[in-house]
Design a protein around this motif. Sequence first.
Motif, mmCIF file in Angstrom:
data_model
loop_
_atom_site.group_PDB
_atom_site.id
_atom_site.type_symbol
_atom_site.label_atom_id
_atom_site.label_comp_id
_atom_site.label_asym_id
_atom_site.label_seq_id
_atom_site.Cartn_x
_atom_site.Cartn_y
_atom_site.Cartn_z
ATOM 1 N N ARG A 232 0.826 -1.273 -0.278
ATOM 2 C CA ARG A 232 0.030 0.021 0.071
ATOM 3 C C ARG A 232 0.775 1.265 -0.082
ATOM 4 N N PRO A 233 0.438 2.327 -0.397
ATOM 5 C CA PRO A 233 1.162 3.562 -0.620
ATOM 6 C C PRO A 233 1.577 4.146 0.649
ATOM 7 N N TRP A 234 2.785 4.606 1.016
ATOM 8 C CA TRP A 234 3.201 5.477 2.248
ATOM 9 C C TRP A 234 2.384 6.681 2.145
ATOM 10 N N PRO A 235 2.089 7.164 3.356
ATOM 11 C CA PRO A 235 1.193 8.449 3.493
ATOM 12 C C PRO A 235 2.151 9.575 2.785
ATOM 13 N N ARG A 236 1.589 10.509 1.970
ATOM 14 C CA ARG A 236 2.191 11.692 1.265
ATOM 15 C C ARG A 236 1.657 12.995 1.912
ATOM 16 N N ASP A 237 2.359 13.928 1.672
ATOM 17 C CA ASP A 237 1.735 15.493 1.981
ATOM 18 C C ASP A 237 1.021 15.945 0.911
ATOM 19 N N PRO A 238 0.339 17.040 1.406
ATOM 20 C CA PRO A 238 -0.293 17.753 0.423
ATOM 21 C C PRO A 238 0.009 18.032 -1.096
ATOM 22 N N ASP A 239 1.420 17.955 -1.025
ATOM 23 C CA ASP A 239 2.043 18.415 -2.393
ATOM 24 C C ASP A 239 2.322 16.985 -3.072
ATOM 25 N N GLY A 240 2.294 15.918 -2.353
ATOM 26 C CA GLY A 240 2.290 14.500 -2.753
ATOM 27 C C GLY A 240 3.659 13.784 -2.742
ATOM 28 N N ALA A 241 4.503 14.422 -1.613
ATOM 29 C CA ALA A 241 5.758 13.914 -1.387
ATOM 30 C C ALA A 241 5.616 12.876 -0.220
ATOM 31 N N PRO A 242 6.250 11.790 -0.106
ATOM 32 C CA PRO A 242 6.438 10.909 1.087
ATOM 33 C C PRO A 242 6.609 11.695 2.442
ATOM 34 N N LEU A 243 5.846 11.515 3.416
ATOM 35 C CA LEU A 243 6.071 11.660 4.619
ATOM 36 C C LEU A 243 7.355 11.430 5.087
ATOM 37 N N TYR A 244 8.119 12.135 5.814
ATOM 38 C CA TYR A 244 9.585 11.503 6.548
ATOM 39 C C TYR A 244 9.065 10.496 7.559
ATOM 40 N N PRO A 245 10.122 9.350 7.554
ATOM 41 C CA PRO A 245 9.440 8.163 8.390
ATOM 42 C C PRO A 245 9.552 8.664 9.848
ATOM 43 N N GLY A 246 10.443 9.444 10.364
ATOM 44 C CA GLY A 246 10.597 9.992 11.714
ATOM 45 C C GLY A 246 11.403 9.002 12.365
ATOM 46 N N LEU A 247 12.286 8.270 11.921
ATOM 47 C CA LEU A 247 13.068 7.042 12.529
ATOM 48 C C LEU A 247 14.271 7.794 13.713
ATOM 49 N N ASP A 248 14.647 9.194 13.191
ATOM 50 C CA ASP A 248 15.547 9.914 14.061
ATOM 51 C C ASP A 248 14.980 10.633 15.076
ATOM 52 N N ARG A 249 13.376 10.745 15.216
ATOM 53 C CA ARG A 249 12.824 11.565 16.236
ATOM 54 C C ARG A 249 13.171 11.198 17.729
ATOM 55 N N ASP A 250 13.218 9.792 17.997
ATOM 56 C CA ASP A 250 13.443 9.522 19.169
ATOM 57 C C ASP A 250 14.684 9.155 19.663
ATOM 58 N N LEU A 251 15.891 9.269 18.718
ATOM 59 C CA LEU A 251 17.312 8.939 19.226
ATOM 60 C C LEU A 251 17.278 9.886 20.620
ATOM 61 N N SER A 252 18.344 9.264 21.313
ATOM 62 C CA SER A 252 19.149 9.798 22.637
ATOM 63 C C SER A 252 19.825 11.017 22.351
ATOM 64 N N ASP A 253 19.927 11.880 23.120
ATOM 65 C CA ASP A 253 20.594 13.110 22.998
ATOM 66 C C ASP A 253 22.084 12.654 22.919
ATOM 67 N N GLY A 254 22.549 11.600 23.466
ATOM 68 C CA GLY A 254 23.979 11.150 23.341
ATOM 69 C C GLY A 254 24.319 10.804 22.037
ATOM 70 N N GLU A 255 23.220 10.007 21.259
ATOM 71 C CA GLU A 255 23.655 9.631 20.128
ATOM 72 C C GLU A 255 23.477 10.608 19.003
ATOM 73 N N ARG A 256 22.624 11.646 19.118
ATOM 74 C CA ARG A 256 22.438 12.652 18.153
ATOM 75 C C ARG A 256 23.914 13.629 18.199
ATOM 76 N N GLN A 257 24.282 13.865 19.566
ATOM 77 C CA GLN A 257 25.580 14.841 19.675
ATOM 78 C C GLN A 257 26.590 14.002 19.003
ATOM 79 N N ALA A 258 26.860 12.681 19.291
ATOM 80 C CA ALA A 258 27.905 11.924 18.707
ATOM 81 C C ALA A 258 27.907 11.787 17.211
ATOM 82 N N ARG A 259 26.741 11.679 16.561
ATOM 83 C CA ARG A 259 26.582 11.684 15.188
ATOM 84 C C ARG A 259 27.003 13.049 14.523
ATOM 85 N N MET A 260 26.435 14.250 15.190
ATOM 86 C CA MET A 260 26.706 15.382 14.909
ATOM 87 C C MET A 260 28.018 15.812 15.061
#
Length: 300
Positions: free
Chosen positions: A121-149
Motif C-alpha cells: 500500500r502507498p506510504w502517506p504523502r503530504d498535500p504536495d504528494g511527497a512521501p512523509l518523513y519516516p521519523g526514525l531519528d525523532r526518538d534518538l537519545s541526546d547522546g547519540e544525536r550529539q555523537a553523530r553530529m
Amino acid sequence: MSDAQPVFRFAPSPNGELHLGHAYSALANQAMARATGGRLLLRIEDIDRARSTATFERQIEADLAWLGFAWETPVRRQSEHFDDYRAALDALTEAGLAYPAFMTRGEIRGFVERRETEEGRPWPRDPDGAPLYPGLDRDLSDGERQARMAAGEPFAWRLDMRRATAMAGALGWHETGAGPDGEAGEISDDPGRWGDVVLARKDTPTSYHLAVTVDDALQGVTHVVRGRDLFFATSVHRLLQVLLGLPAPIYHHHDLIFGEDGRKLSKSARDLSLKALREAGLTPADVRRMVGLPGAAAAP
C-alpha cells in the motif's frame, strides 16, 4: 487584526525569469494595497544560494518596474538575514520542538519504496504528494544525536510535528481568497498532514516555511496574497507563528495562471516570461488583460 496600516508583500525567488503567474500575483498585491491604503513591499527570497543570482534579481526589478509595480525600499533579501532564521530555529530547538534528522533523501526514498513493497500500500504523502518523513531519528537519545553530529554526519533540522501540534492546539486562518475547493472564511487545516517538515539543512540554513514565517512577522506583513498552490502550506506557517509567538496575517490565495497545455507556468520552462513578452512588443496593459486583471482587484 489591528487597525494599523495594511502591509502587503510580493516575494519572488531570483532563480529564473518572472512569468505571467508572477505578474498576476504582483499586480494583485498592488491592487489590494492601493484599495486599502496599504504599503507594498518587495522581498527577494534567495535562501537557495546555489540557484539564486544577482542577474535574475536585476531582471525581477526591471520586469516589475516595467509592469508599474512600485515597492518600498530597502528590499529585504533573505540571504542577508540568516541570523533571524537561526534565532527562530534555536527557539524551537530549545523548546524541544526541533530535532536533527540524519536520513538522506536517498535513504528516505529507499525506506518508503521498501515499505510500500512490503505492505502493498502507498506510504502517506503530504498535500504536495511527497512521501512523509519516516521519523526514525525523532526518538534518538541526546547522546547519540550529539555523537553523530560531532562525527560530521550530515543532517537536517526537522519539526517534531506531533509535539508541535499538541503544544499549539487547534489553529486556523482567515482566508479572503479561496482554496482548491473554493474554501474561504475561517479555515481549519491540520498541519500534521505535512509530517516532520524540514526547518533547515546544512547547505541551506533555513527552509521556505521558517523563513517566510519569520520574514512576514519582522516586516509587519498583515495581508499575505499568493497563489493557491500554497494554500495548504498555510497550516504549517500558522503553526510556526503560534509556536514562535508571532502575529497571524490575513491570507488571500488567488487563482494560478496555466499554460495552453493546462500545466502551471514554470520558470524552468521559460513559460511566457515577462522579459520575452516585453521584447515582443507587448505592453503592461496587454499583460493585465492576459492574466485577467484589467482593473483593480478586490481588497481583502
